[in-house]
Design an enzyme around this catalytic site. Structure first.
Site, PDB file in Angstrom:
ATOM      1  N   ASP A 164       8.144  -7.324   5.430  1.00 18.70           N
ATOM      2  CA  ASP A 164       8.530  -7.805   4.110  1.00 18.70           C
ATOM      3  C   ASP A 164       7.761  -9.103   3.867  1.00 18.70           C
ATOM      4  OD1 ASP A 164       9.865  -9.059   1.952  1.00 18.70           O
ATOM      5  OD2 ASP A 164      11.753  -8.071   2.455  1.00 18.70           O
ATOM      6  N   TYR A 166       8.933 -13.278 -14.350  1.00 19.01           N
ATOM      7  CA  TYR A 166       7.816 -12.458 -13.858  1.00 19.01           C
ATOM      8  C   TYR A 166       6.492 -13.047 -14.350  1.00 19.01           C
ATOM      9  CZ  TYR A 166       4.557  -8.631 -13.096  1.00 19.01           C
ATOM     10  OH  TYR A 166       3.461  -7.905 -12.695  1.00 19.01           O
ATOM     11  N   GLY A 225       1.591   3.119  -5.808  1.00 19.80           N
ATOM     12  CA  GLY A 225       0.849   2.615  -6.960  1.00 19.80           C
ATOM     13  C   GLY A 225      -0.562   2.109  -6.705  1.00 19.80           C
ATOM     14  N   THR A 243       2.756   3.245 -12.578  1.00 20.00           N
ATOM     15  CA  THR A 243       3.021   3.354 -11.131  1.00 20.00           C
ATOM     16  C   THR A 243       4.550   3.387 -10.996  1.00 20.00           C
ATOM     17  OG1 THR A 243       3.137   0.947 -10.978  1.00 20.00           O
ATOM     18  CG2 THR A 243       0.980   1.933 -10.581  1.00 20.00           C
ATOM     19  N   ALA A 287       0.825  -1.221   0.000  1.00 21.73           N
ATOM     20  CA  ALA A 287       0.000   0.000   0.000  1.00 21.73           C
ATOM     21  C   ALA A 287       0.852   1.262   0.000  1.00 21.73           C
ATOM     22  CB  ALA A 287      -0.928  -0.009   1.213  1.00 21.73           C
TER      23      ALA A 287
END
Ligand code: NDP
Ligand code: 8X3
Length: 254
Positions: free
Chosen positions: A60, A153, A13, A188, A10
């Site tokens: 994290d 990714y 972006g 973002t 949060a």
């Protein structure tokens, strides 16, 4: 009725825009990320503007112990989590399958897949306790298509798609909805992170067309989270009008 909404990632972006959107409708928020100052500033601003309660939690998502410590000891009135937005995630680099940096592979896999699992594992028992809840996973067009040099990714976002299905199946009898929202190109800090802070490369991604904004995606997430109890969006693919597929973008040349 006011809900408790937990949003990971949060501090920037899409996640930040989700926090602002949910807050504007009176939901109380648990906002998470690694950058403490950003979370504290966002909390202060939201509390001032919307008058709702915000609990910033700095951890994290890759570190299971940190996740469990932060989410395992929530004060009583924060334990009934109605909506979990699993948004924290990142891409690092673009390179051929034998050219990527294994350290970056680890970071993407640990954040986008294992982080999502750790946070979900901590939150799902709380939802089960109340017999209801809604998990909204932020997937990607990269989880629908695999594009050149996006290999790891794309694989992590395909995993998010698969885990979203798995969660929906396994949580079916617990009154917990599971949705996946998959955005296309969204401007973002994502590309800045992917290209290790190179602003020129990041700007090139969005050149000549209008990408989605974090706010556009937050509107979609909010819509998904506000359907009647008996209605669920399983998957939503949300694209800029100028983007037909992962790599097919109509750009206006200057
Ligand atoms: P940003 O870089 O702006 O935001 C990413 C957020 O994830 C930050 O708040 C960051 O917080 C958090 N995050 C990253 N790593 C960790 C970690 N290890 N632990 C906790 N939090 C972490 O990018 P976006 O808002 O665009 O990305 C949000 C999600 O949307 C990601 O899952 C991304 O894959 C997905 N997505 C993005 C698209 C795009 O084009 N931008 C399109 C499709 C999907 P902090 O650094 O403070 O920890
Ligand atoms: C982020 C968008 O196209 O870089 O998931 O995969 S893309």
């Amino acid at each position: 009725m006011s809900r408790t909404v937990l949003i990971t990632g949060a501090s920037s972006g899409i996640g930040k825009a989700c926090a602002e959107k949910f807050a504007s409708s009176g939901d109380q928020l648990i906002i998470c990320g690694r950058r403490k100052e950003r979370l504290e500033e966002l909390s202060k601003n939201i509390e001032k503007e919307s008058g709702i309660s915000v609990l910033p939690l700095c951890f994290d998502v890759r570190k299971k112990q940190e996740v469990d410590k932060a989410l395992g000891k929530l004060p009583y009135h924060w334990r009934k989590i109605d909506v979990l937005v699993n948004n924290a995630g990142l891409a690092l680099g673009l390179s051929g399958i034998d050219g990527g940096d294994p350290g970056e592979w680890d970071q993407m896999i640990d954040t986008n897949i294992k982080g999502l699992l750790y946070v979900s594992r901590a939150v799902i028992p709380l939802m089960k306790e109340y017999g209801r809840g809604h998990i909204i996973n932020i997937g990607s067009i990269a989880g629908v298509e695999t594009y050149p040099e996006g290999n790891v990714y794309c694989a992590t976002k395909h995993a998010v798609a698969s885990l979203s299905k798995a969660m929906r199946i396994d949580l079916l009898h617990h009154g917990i909805k599971v949705s996946q929202v998959c955005p296309g190109a969204t401007e973002t800090e994502f590309s800045l992170v992917r290209f290790h802070g190179d602003r020129e490369k990041a700007a090139e991604v969005y050149r000549g067309f209008r990408p989605l904004s974090g706010v556009d995606v937050a509107e979609a997430v909010y819509f998904v989270a506000n359907l009647p109890d008996h209605v669920n969006v399983n998957d939503m693919l949300l694209m800029p009008t100028a983007q037909a597929s992962a790599k097919l973008i109509h750009r206006e040349e200057p």
